[in-house]
Write a protein that holds these residues in place. Structure first.
Motif, PDB file in Angstrom:
ATOM      1  N   UNK A 188       0.820  -6.395  14.244  1.00  5.01           N
ATOM      2  CA  UNK A 188       2.224  -5.976  14.223  1.00  5.01           C
ATOM      3  C   UNK A 188       2.451  -4.744  13.357  1.00  5.01           C
ATOM      4  N   UNK A 189       1.641  -4.608  12.308  1.00  3.53           N
ATOM      5  CA  UNK A 189       1.825  -3.498  11.374  1.00  3.53           C
ATOM      6  C   UNK A 189       0.668  -2.512  11.444  1.00  3.53           C
ATOM      7  N   UNK A 190       0.073  -2.396  12.609  1.00  2.91           N
ATOM      8  CA  UNK A 190      -1.112  -1.561  12.791  1.00  2.91           C
ATOM      9  C   UNK A 190      -0.862  -0.142  12.310  1.00  2.91           C
ATOM     10  N   UNK A 191      -1.804   0.372  11.503  1.00  5.04           N
ATOM     11  CA  UNK A 191      -1.707   1.738  11.005  1.00  5.04           C
ATOM     12  C   UNK A 191      -1.005   1.865   9.676  1.00  5.04           C
ATOM     13  N   UNK A 192      -0.286   0.857   9.262  1.00 12.37           N
ATOM     14  CA  UNK A 192       0.419   0.907   7.983  1.00 12.37           C
ATOM     15  C   UNK A 192      -0.475   0.384   6.867  1.00 12.37           C
ATOM     16  N   UNK A 193      -0.058   0.626   5.628  1.00  7.45           N
ATOM     17  CA  UNK A 193      -0.798   0.095   4.486  1.00  7.45           C
ATOM     18  C   UNK A 193      -0.809  -1.431   4.536  1.00  7.45           C
ATOM     19  N   UNK A 194       0.339  -2.016   4.873  1.00  9.55           N
ATOM     20  CA  UNK A 194       0.410  -3.470   4.978  1.00  9.55           C
ATOM     21  C   UNK A 194      -0.522  -3.991   6.066  1.00  9.55           C
ATOM     22  N   UNK A 195      -0.617  -3.254   7.159  1.00  6.20           N
ATOM     23  CA  UNK A 195      -1.528  -3.659   8.224  1.00  6.20           C
ATOM     24  C   UNK A 195      -2.982  -3.612   7.787  1.00  6.20           C
ATOM     25  N   UNK A 196      -3.339  -2.590   7.016  1.00  3.49           N
ATOM     26  CA  UNK A 196      -4.705  -2.484   6.502  1.00  3.49           C
ATOM     27  C   UNK A 196      -5.024  -3.630   5.549  1.00  3.49           C
ATOM     28  N   UNK A 197      -4.049  -3.975   4.710  1.00  3.50           N
ATOM     29  CA  UNK A 197      -4.247  -5.089   3.785  1.00  3.50           C
ATOM     30  C   UNK A 197      -4.394  -6.408   4.538  1.00  3.50           C
ATOM     31  N   UNK A 198      -3.611  -6.573   5.584  1.00  2.00           N
ATOM     32  CA  UNK A 198      -3.712  -7.797   6.387  1.00  2.00           C
ATOM     33  C   UNK A 198      -5.062  -7.882   7.078  1.00  2.00           C
ATOM     34  N   UNK A 199      -5.544  -6.745   7.570  1.00  2.00           N
ATOM     35  CA  UNK A 199      -6.852  -6.741   8.230  1.00  2.00           C
ATOM     36  C   UNK A 199      -7.959  -7.089   7.223  1.00  2.00           C
ATOM     37  N   UNK A 200      -7.841  -6.541   6.009  1.00  2.00           N
ATOM     38  CA  UNK A 200      -8.819  -6.835   4.964  1.00  2.00           C
ATOM     39  C   UNK A 200      -8.781  -8.323   4.602  1.00  2.00           C
ATOM     40  N   UNK A 201      -7.562  -8.878   4.496  1.00  2.00           N
ATOM     41  CA  UNK A 201      -7.438 -10.300   4.198  1.00  2.00           C
ATOM     42  C   UNK A 201      -8.045 -11.142   5.304  1.00  2.00           C
ATOM     43  N   UNK A 202      -7.835 -10.741   6.556  1.00  2.00           N
ATOM     44  CA  UNK A 202      -8.408 -11.475   7.671  1.00  2.00           C
ATOM     45  C   UNK A 202      -9.923 -11.519   7.607  1.00  2.00           C
ATOM     46  N   UNK A 203     -10.539 -10.397   7.204  1.00  2.00           N
ATOM     47  CA  UNK A 203     -12.001 -10.383   7.059  1.00  2.00           C
ATOM     48  C   UNK A 203     -12.441 -11.330   5.952  1.00  2.00           C
ATOM     49  N   UNK A 204     -11.672 -11.377   4.860  1.00  2.00           N
ATOM     50  CA  UNK A 204     -12.018 -12.283   3.767  1.00  2.00           C
ATOM     51  C   UNK A 204     -11.918 -13.738   4.224  1.00  2.00           C
ATOM     52  N   UNK A 205     -10.828 -14.071   4.910  1.00  2.00           N
ATOM     53  CA  UNK A 205     -10.673 -15.442   5.382  1.00  2.00           C
ATOM     54  C   UNK A 205     -11.783 -15.798   6.369  1.00  2.00           C
ATOM     55  N   UNK A 206     -12.153 -14.847   7.208  1.00  2.00           N
ATOM     56  CA  UNK A 206     -13.223 -15.106   8.178  1.00  2.00           C
ATOM     57  C   UNK A 206     -14.536 -15.387   7.461  1.00  2.00           C
ATOM     58  N   UNK A 207     -14.808 -14.647   6.383  1.00  2.00           N
ATOM     59  CA  UNK A 207     -16.032 -14.878   5.604  1.00  2.00           C
ATOM     60  C   UNK A 207     -16.017 -16.284   5.014  1.00  2.00           C
ATOM     61  N   UNK A 208     -14.875 -16.680   4.464  1.00  2.00           N
ATOM     62  CA  UNK A 208     -14.782 -18.007   3.860  1.00  2.00           C
ATOM     63  C   UNK A 208     -14.950 -19.096   4.911  1.00  2.00           C
ATOM     64  N   UNK A 209     -14.286 -18.925   6.062  1.00  2.00           N
ATOM     65  CA  UNK A 209     -14.381 -19.931   7.114  1.00  2.00           C
ATOM     66  C   UNK A 209     -15.824 -20.052   7.609  1.00  2.00           C
ATOM     67  N   UNK A 210     -16.482 -18.918   7.813  1.00  2.00           N
ATOM     68  CA  UNK A 210     -17.869 -18.955   8.274  1.00  2.00           C
ATOM     69  C   UNK A 210     -18.751 -19.697   7.284  1.00  2.00           C
ATOM     70  N   UNK A 211     -18.531 -19.437   5.983  1.00  2.00           N
ATOM     71  CA  UNK A 211     -19.326 -20.126   4.963  1.00  2.00           C
ATOM     72  C   UNK A 211     -19.022 -21.619   4.959  1.00  2.00           C
TER      73      UNK A 211
END
Length: 255
Positions: A188-211
């Motif tokens: 929803x916020x693609x290209x914005x700073x908030x969107x970048x932060x959300x994408x980074x958070x998603x990668x972190x959550x994905x790492x935790x879930x995979x572990x």
């Protein structure tokens, strides 16, 4: 800090005193709570990476500011070694920047302490949308150029749910929901700073879930998780290192 190493009685001196292998670095982790899904996810992520830390010359040590019985139950449920004393939680959180002064408690964070007692990396993980990630640890270790230490055989995660301790399966479900929400926000916020932060958070959550999903709760054997990044430039030393007598904190901090 002196030229000969950290001051006796300091946090750094105490953490080095927890090592089983002389000359090893320390990956020191402080968790917010044994009931917190993000703390459970962080615990799973460092457990999955512990064999790579060992290959890069570091031991993994974890603490959380909880009563001893609950700390011990959490480490058993999550398949980690016995925890460091709770007395280390506040100074470690302060050192890595994850102390919450408003609530007077430690939050998730971790640091890499070199064999000379100097911090080579410290990361507060208090903000799920923040810049830092458990993936920052290995590059910091690799930069030290240490030889490997023997890998720790972690206990199998406990099959029974521990009262008051976040179950890995429950944590994975909560973090999958968080990952989904972060993904929607990033779209929803693609290209914005908030969107970048959300994408980074998603990668972190994905790492935790995979572990977390890699934790074999029904498996009786230890698991360190396979694959992943390794150091390409660490020195390889021949032979094995002799253990130091004892593996407990030696500088007056009681459990």
């Amino acid at each position: 800090m002196t030229g000969a190493g950290p001051e006796p009685g300091s946090l750094e001196h105490t953490l080095l005193g927890t090592r089983r292998w002389p000359g090893a670095a320390v990956v020191a982790v402080v968790l917010r709570s044994v009931r917190w899904p993000y703390s459970c996810g962080l615990a799973a992520a460092v457990r999955e990476s512990a064999h790579r830390y060992a290959d890069a010359g570091a031991e993994l040590h974890v603490t959380v500011d909880e009563p001893l019985d609950r700390r011990t139950a959490a480490m058993a449920a999550w398949g980690l070694p016995p925890p460091l004393p709770a007395a280390l939680a506040e100074p470690l959180a302060r050192a890595v920047g994850s102390w919450d002064p408003a609530l007077a408690r430690a939050d998730d964070g971790l640091g890499v302490l070199g064999p000379d007692g100097r911090w080579v990396g410290r990361w507060a993980l208090t903000d799920p949308f923040g810049d830092h990630d458990v993936g920052d640890v290995l590059p910091a270790l690799c930069a030290l150029g240490l030889g490997p230490v023997p890998r720790t055989e972690f206990p199998a995660p406990a099959r029974a749910r521990a009262p008051g301790v976040c179950d890995p399966a429950d944590a994975a479900r909560a973090l999958r929901r968080a990952r989904h929400s972060a993904g929607r926000a990033a779209t929803l916020m693609d290209g914005s700073v908030a969107g970048q932060r959300s994408r980074r958070a998603g990668r972190r959550f994905a790492r935790y879930v995979a572990a977390l999903e890699g934790v074999p709760v029904e498996d009786a054997g230890p698991s360190g998780g396979g694959g992943g990044q390794r150091c390409s430039s660490a020195r390889r030393l021949g032979g094995t290192l002799p253990p130091v007598d004892g593996t407990t904190v030696r500088h007056g901090l009681a459990s």
